[in-house]
Design an enzyme around this catalytic site. Structure first.
Site, mmCIF file in Angstrom:
data_model
loop_
_atom_site.group_PDB
_atom_site.id
_atom_site.type_symbol
_atom_site.label_atom_id
_atom_site.label_comp_id
_atom_site.label_asym_id
_atom_site.label_seq_id
_atom_site.Cartn_x
_atom_site.Cartn_y
_atom_site.Cartn_z
ATOM 1 N N ASP A 67 0.803 -1.217 0.000
ATOM 2 C CA ASP A 67 0.000 0.000 0.000
ATOM 3 C C ASP A 67 0.842 1.276 0.000
ATOM 4 O O ASP A 67 2.055 1.232 0.237
ATOM 5 C CB ASP A 67 -0.983 -0.001 1.193
ATOM 6 C CG ASP A 67 -0.359 -0.557 2.480
ATOM 7 O OD1 ASP A 67 0.877 -0.560 2.591
ATOM 8 O OD2 ASP A 67 -1.111 -0.975 3.359
ATOM 9 N N ASP A 136 -7.741 -3.398 14.355
ATOM 10 C CA ASP A 136 -9.136 -3.657 13.956
ATOM 11 C C ASP A 136 -9.224 -4.834 12.971
ATOM 12 O O ASP A 136 -10.283 -5.092 12.403
ATOM 13 C CB ASP A 136 -9.757 -2.391 13.331
ATOM 14 C CG ASP A 136 -9.010 -1.921 12.081
ATOM 15 O OD1 ASP A 136 -8.009 -2.571 11.688
ATOM 16 O OD2 ASP A 136 -9.433 -0.908 11.494
ATOM 17 N N HIS A 138 -7.412 -5.137 10.106
ATOM 18 C CA HIS A 138 -7.111 -4.862 8.699
ATOM 19 C C HIS A 138 -5.807 -5.522 8.263
ATOM 20 O O HIS A 138 -4.895 -5.727 9.056
ATOM 21 C CB HIS A 138 -7.124 -3.353 8.392
ATOM 22 C CG HIS A 138 -6.005 -2.551 8.984
ATOM 23 N ND1 HIS A 138 -6.213 -1.424 9.746
ATOM 24 C CD2 HIS A 138 -4.655 -2.686 8.913
ATOM 25 C CE1 HIS A 138 -5.041 -0.922 10.107
ATOM 26 N NE2 HIS A 138 -4.075 -1.671 9.612
ATOM 27 N N GLU A 143 -9.761 -2.097 5.440
ATOM 28 C CA GLU A 143 -10.372 -1.877 6.750
ATOM 29 C C GLU A 143 -11.601 -2.783 6.886
ATOM 30 O O GLU A 143 -12.103 -3.304 5.885
ATOM 31 C CB GLU A 143 -10.806 -0.405 6.872
ATOM 32 C CG GLU A 143 -9.674 0.619 6.714
ATOM 33 C CD GLU A 143 -8.851 0.830 7.978
ATOM 34 O OE1 GLU A 143 -8.892 -0.027 8.890
ATOM 35 O OE2 GLU A 143 -8.142 1.844 8.055
#
Ligand code: F6R
Length: 261
Positions: A67, A136, A138, A143
């Site tokens: 990313d 979380d 990801h 996400e």
């Protein structure tokens, strides 16, 4: 999914580095999928040590990062281009033309994402994908609620991620709200996956990823469906796993030919 629990992050990173080195020795043109963040830092240091002290040769290796932030120039210290240069590329011999990171400054982002996927295919697909996990759940910038079949694309950063990132972008008037990320479907096509997670802050999400249901709300849980995913943990991040004795037993009794140490 193979769960490997090491005493500390250093031993876990050494194991991951040995697995990668072993693959490069067998297949010098290995295609590596790379992650940024705090988790892989000691793994990258181990790879640098293997290059400098043991002659591990990266000259035919190709790399694809997961990313990059949109609108952040490669020379910005918070860009993932900058991170990779500083923490790995400047210390090993991967030729420039064989390193790939999504271009956060691309004019035509949808086309750039298609081209990125095509480049991965052209070199035969990713052999080993390195992953961290967000608290979380990801992976990459996928996400919670991301499609489990998603491809490389632009994603809007979640509020918590924006908040975490603010400190890195204090010099910019508008901190990035978007990133380009490999999709979950893209990640799942890697032949082998090494996900590393360290520290007690990751213990809850690690237990959801490994022992909870597969759900887009915990994107990393999709790795339960991958045919060759190793989850490499330290004691702290493994603390909430219900079947940790079993995982330790499996690892202890692995046939010698399956081990890398
Ligand atoms: C990094 C990435 C992220 C991180 C994750 C964990 O390229 O794609 O998914 O792996 O946010 O970050 P750390 O390792 O900093 O806890």
């Amino acid at each position: 999914m193979e769960v490997i629990i090491k005493a500390n992050p250093e031993l876990a990173s050494q194991l991951a580095a040995q697995i990668i080195a072993h693959t490069i020795e067998k297949k010098p043109n290995t295609v590596l999928g790379l992650a940024t963040g705090a988790t892989p830092l000691s793994l990258y240091q181990e790879l640098i040590n293997l290059h400098k002290n043991n002659g591990l040769d990266f000259s035919r290796v190709h790399t694809f990062n997961l990313d990059e932030y949109v609108g952040v120039a490669p020379n910005h210290p918070a860009s993932y281009h900058f991170f990779m240069e500083k923490n790995l590329f400047s210390n090993v011999n991967i030729p420039n033309t064989q390193r790939h990171i999504p271009d956060g400054m691309a004019c035509n982002i949808p086309q750039h994402c298609i081209d990125y996927e095509n480049r991965i295919r052209q070199v035969g697909g990713i052999d080993i994908q390195i992953l961290g996990i967000g608290s979380d759940g990801h992976i990459g910038f996928n996400e919670p609620s991301s499609s489990l079949a998603s491809r490389t694309r632009i994603k809007t950063l979640a509020g918590a991620t924006l908040e975490d990132n603010k400190k890195y972008f204090h010099d910019l008037q508008t901190p990035p709200r978007h990133a380009i990320t490999m999709g979950i479907g893209t990640i799942m096509e890697a032949k082998d996956i090494l996900l590393l997670a360290f520290g007690s802050k990751k213990a809850q999400i690690v237990s959801e990823m490994v022992e909870g249901p597969i759900s887009a709300m915990v994107p990393a849980s999709v790795l339960q469906m991958h045919p060759s995913a190793k989850i490499i943990l330290d004691e702290e991040s493994a603390a909430l796993l219900k079947r940790r004795d079993y995982y330790n037993d499996v690892y202890r009794h692995k046939p010698a030919w399956q081990k890398f140490e």
